[in-house]
Enzyme design. Structure first.
Site, PDB file in Angstrom:
ATOM      1  CG  ASP A  20     -10.130  15.994 -16.942  1.00 30.87           C
ATOM      2  OD1 ASP A  20      -9.329  16.910 -16.647  1.00 30.87           O
ATOM      3  OD2 ASP A  20     -10.435  15.057 -16.175  1.00 30.87           O
ATOM      4  CG  ASP A  24      -9.319  13.809 -22.977  1.00 28.98           C
ATOM      5  OD1 ASP A  24      -8.168  13.803 -22.492  1.00 28.98           O
ATOM      6  OD2 ASP A  24     -10.313  13.299 -22.425  1.00 28.98           O
ATOM      7  CD  GLU A  99      11.712  15.668   1.091  1.00 30.33           C
ATOM      8  OE1 GLU A  99      11.463  14.619   0.463  1.00 30.33           O
ATOM      9  OE2 GLU A  99      12.778  16.283   0.985  1.00 30.33           O
ATOM     10  CE  LYS A 101      10.036   5.359   4.958  1.00 34.51           C
ATOM     11  NZ  LYS A 101      10.550   5.021   3.652  1.00 34.51           N
ATOM     12  CG  ASP A 103       4.117   2.453   1.557  1.00 34.16           C
ATOM     13  OD1 ASP A 103       5.221   1.952   1.269  1.00 34.16           O
ATOM     14  OD2 ASP A 103       3.250   1.849   2.207  1.00 34.16           O
ATOM     15  NE  ARG A 122      16.908   1.637  -1.955  1.00 35.58           N
ATOM     16  CZ  ARG A 122      17.147   0.599  -1.167  1.00 35.58           C
ATOM     17  NH1 ARG A 122      16.477  -0.510  -1.320  1.00 35.58           N
ATOM     18  NH2 ARG A 122      18.068   0.672  -0.232  1.00 35.58           N
ATOM     19  CD  GLU A 161       9.035   5.871  -2.953  1.00 31.78           C
ATOM     20  OE1 GLU A 161      10.202   6.311  -3.073  1.00 31.78           O
ATOM     21  OE2 GLU A 161       8.731   4.909  -2.220  1.00 31.78           O
ATOM     22  CE1 TYR A 213      13.340   9.938  -3.015  1.00 34.30           C
ATOM     23  CE2 TYR A 213      10.942   9.830  -2.911  1.00 34.30           C
ATOM     24  CZ  TYR A 213      12.163   9.196  -3.013  1.00 34.30           C
ATOM     25  OH  TYR A 213      12.226   7.835  -3.133  1.00 34.30           O
ATOM     26  CE  LYS A 277      14.730  13.503   1.908  1.00 32.24           C
ATOM     27  NZ  LYS A 277      14.347  13.685   0.501  1.00 32.24           N
ATOM     28  CE  LYS A 301       8.882   2.841   7.984  1.00 31.45           C
ATOM     29  NZ  LYS A 301       8.243   1.683   7.410  1.00 31.45           N
ATOM     30  CB  CYS A 395      -7.496 -29.563  26.427  1.00 28.72           C
ATOM     31  SG  CYS A 395      -7.283 -29.493  24.636  1.00 28.72           S
ATOM     32  CB  CYS A 398      -7.795 -33.943  24.253  1.00 25.56           C
ATOM     33  SG  CYS A 398      -6.661 -33.113  25.363  1.00 25.56           S
ATOM     34  CB  CYS A 411      -3.633 -29.008  26.228  1.00 23.79           C
ATOM     35  SG  CYS A 411      -4.075 -30.741  26.000  1.00 23.79           S
ATOM     36  CB  CYS A 417      -4.240 -33.172  22.875  1.00 20.30           C
ATOM     37  SG  CYS A 417      -5.130 -31.710  22.294  1.00 20.30           S
TER      38      CYS A 417
END
Ligand code: IVH
Length: 651
Positions: A20, A24, A99, A101, A103, A122, A161, A213, A277, A301, A395, A398, A411, A417
């Site tokens: 890294d 940089d 693939e 999914k 989120d 979208r 995504e 995708y 798919k 899912k 109850c 009450c 109740c 009550c």
């Protein structure tokens, strides 16, 4: 060029060859060079990922092809889906691409002659928000396509995504908390919030990531299959997730799902299932799309997330109509970004079936991702100190007798009550009902505790001097509340009927009753048969309504309210009745008008708006990122329309 190469190695191949620090340093060098020789600074230089000045609002742009949502399926439905596809194509075997999914937030990005020229969210699937400047700040999104192995096409519209890695999400939240701001609930919200910032310099500060995708449009290259697409995009520098699989049978795709589900918690990103798919694009075309989802893909899912914790105690909550609900008090636990410290145990049958005891270790999840629920008892973790629980015979509030009605205990105290009274008043005064501003939960509690209010009608006898004697009340706030209570006497009939809190009578049913009978006595004396004449009222509601008005206590209470000056007049001035009897449900965010404006429009024409989809729904209006209601509507075969069509209908 060198930097672009390292970007490719790092972001696309995930195989950096330099540290890294060295990277940089290269960036610093480039920045210096560009400062020295500005004539060499191009808009797609890797240094140009810092964002642009803020916009006032996003422009709307039309997508190259519409961005679809995908039907979700259970394992059984996935198998049936495979059967259907094979039948329709008249073949014995289909190749599937499986693939993750992701989120996150789906976006379209357009490259012309290899250069990034646009990016959009979208939106409603047809039009989205132009977030080009924000997308340009994402380091995994090249400003210029790589042109090493294959020439980039003249035009390429790709779908993918935008996500936030879990580590970056946690860091972002830590920082937010430090600055005294509210943390994001989950990586998805964080990604959406950052990507849709009007100031792209803010987006640049967040380490958004991207997985591609889909090809939504392409000129200058022809693809045969989804698999080929996924192999080609990386060559142009467009990142594709490495955990994709080409499956020769649906069983293989299901196995992939099960494997991913097991790995789910170890992955650096949030995924909520897998997308399956059809690979061949000619098959894709043949199968086509329906309403808003393709017929060549399903989303399988994962089960909702569950977390382990302990039941510290079980208490009983008394609802507005007296139903006793057992609630587990939990050792607080984080379930997908929300701290859960209580969860419903529904009723005694549920407790018995699960054999849940106080002290048990349990798994809790969020049913439909909203209400936390105890889902499982881990009996192997019992110590022997756990205690059984049973709903009490009296109850807890009450001390009235508790009776069993079906699966529930209730109740019998009614408004004597105090729990029922408190909830009853809060409901009576709520926004959709009598809309008494200033009479919220806290004030109701004060009024009941001080015994100023022992029945609903008592609120109409309150005097300013009563209120100023209470804590938190001053002259001004007391005046206001008295005024608001007075004003509520003018609320129309349907609101009053809803305010009464008749079981099964929500705002919508209350309106139907008001429309049909036109007055309080008219509704009070309606028989079951008359009620059933209303298309949307069935036996259950009719019975509840009749039972409610049969009860002497209720009739007396209503008479008192009317005597105190409540008018409950039928509504007037409806614009037209074009939507008479039609029920609408909204899902997802609307872009042109607000939800409450939409509701008013529907109601002004005799229609009504419900909050959940049922057989009785006539139309489901989908906005941006519509969710489970959309799926439900499809399941029930209910007409689904988008915002534009909705506006056409009501205008
Ligand atoms: S393909 C089929 N592939 O899921 C239509 N979508 O419920 C084009 N999503 O709006 C989408 N991971 O935001 C596709 N590997 C994946 C995906 C994916 C997540 C999202 C996407 C879409 C939604 C559909």
């Amino acid at each position: 060029m060198k930097i672009e190469h390292h970007n490719y190695l790092y972001y696309v191949l995930d195989k950096p060859v330099i540290s890294d620090g060295a990277y940089d340093k290269l960036m610093e060098e480039l920045k210096k060079l560009e400062e020295q020789f500005p004539e060499f600074l191009t808009p797609d230089s890797p240094t140009q990922k810092v964002g642009a000045p803020p916009l006032e609002k996003f422009r709307t742009v039309k997508h190259t092809t519409s961005m679809l949502s995908i039907d979700t399926a259970t394992q059984e439905e996935v198998l049936r889906f495979d059967e259907r596809v094979k039948r329709e194509l008249g073949i014995a075997q289909v190749e599937w691409v499986a693939e993750p999914k992701f989120d996150g937030l789906s976006v379209e990005i357009v490259y012309k002659e290899g250069r990034l020229v646009g990016g959009s969210t979208r939106g409603d699937g047809i039009n989205g928000e132009d977030v080009t400047e924000n997308i340009k700040t994402i380091r995994a999104v090249p400003l210029k396509l790589r042109d090493v192995e294959i020439r980039p096409p003249r035009l390429l519209a790709v779908g993918g995504e935008a996500i936030l890695n879990i580590k970056d999400f946690e860091e972002l939240n830590k920082e937010k908390i430090l600055r005294g701001k509210n943390p994001f609930a989950n990586p998805r919200n964080a990604a959406a919030g950052s990507l849709r910032h009007l100031d792209s310099r803010e987006t640049a500060k967040v380490s958004l990531d991207m997985f591609f995708y889909r090809v939504m449009g392409c000129k200058g290259k022809k693809f045969e299959s989804q698999w080929e697409i996924l192999q080609t995009l990386p060559k142009w520098g467009l990142k594709v997730n490495s955990q994709i699989r080409l499956c020769s049978t649906i069983e293989e795709a299901i196995e992939y799902h099960d494997q991913m589900a097991k790995q789910r918690d170890e992955l650096p990103i949030e995924i909520d299932g897998v997308v399956i798919k059809v690979s061949r694009l000619d098959y894709e075309e043949k199968l086509g799309v329906k309403a808003r989802s393709p017929r060549w893909s399903v989303a399988y899912k994962f089960p909702p997330r569950k977390e382990e914790t302990q039941i510290m105690d079980i208490i009983v909550q008394v609802g507005r109509t007296g139903t006793l609900t057992p609630i587990a008090l939990l050792k607080p636990v984080d379930v997908s970004g929300v701290t859960v410290s209580r969860a419903t145990l529904h009723n005694q049958d549920f407790i018995d079936q699960m054999d849940a005891k106080i002290g048990d270790t349990v798994r809790v999840g969020r049913a439909g991702d909203v209400i936390p629920e105890v889902m499982e008892v881990i009996k192997s973790k019992r110590t022997g100190k756990e205690r059984k629980f049973h709903i009490p015979e009296r109850c807890p509030i009450c001390n009235s007798e508790v009776i069993k009605e079906g699966a529930y205990y209730r109740c019998t105290g009614g408004l004597s009550c105090s729990a029922q009274l408190r909830r009853g008043i809060a409901h009576f005064a709520s926004k959709g009902a009598m809309d008494i501003d200033g009479l919220g939960r806290k004030t109701v509690n004060q009024l009941v505790d001080s015994e100023l209010v022992k029945s609903i009608s008592d609120i109409y006898n309150l005097k300013k001097s009563d209120l100023v004697s209470l804590e938190r009340f001053a002259e001004k706030s007391a005046d206001n509340l008295i005024q608001n209570i007075e004003a509520s006497k003018e609320r129309e009939l349907s609101r009053f009927i809803y305010a009464l809190g008749i079981p099964e009578v929500g705002e919508h049913v209350a309106k139907l009753l008001a429309d049909k009978f036109g007055s309080v006595p008219g509704i009070m004396d309606a028989g079951e048969e008359e009620l059933l004449e209303i298309k949307e009222i069935g036996n259950e509601i009719a019975k509840e309504v009749v039972d409610f008005f049969k009860e002497g206590k209720n009739r007396k209470g209503i008479a008192e309210l009317l005597k105190l000056g409540i008018k409950a007049r039928p509504a007037e001035g409806r614009v037209g009745r074009k939507l008479e009897g039609k029920t609408f449900v909204f899902t997802g965010a609307l872009s042109k008008i607000t939800r409450s404006e939409a509701k008013k429009l529907v109601e002004s024409q005799g229609g009504s708006v419900a909050s959940s989809v049922s057989k009785r729904t006539d139309f489901v209006v989908t906005g941006e990122s519509s969710g489970s209601k959309y799926d439900k509507a499809k399941e029930l075969g209910i007409r689904i329309i988008d915002e534009a069509e909705f506006l056409e209908r009501v205008r």
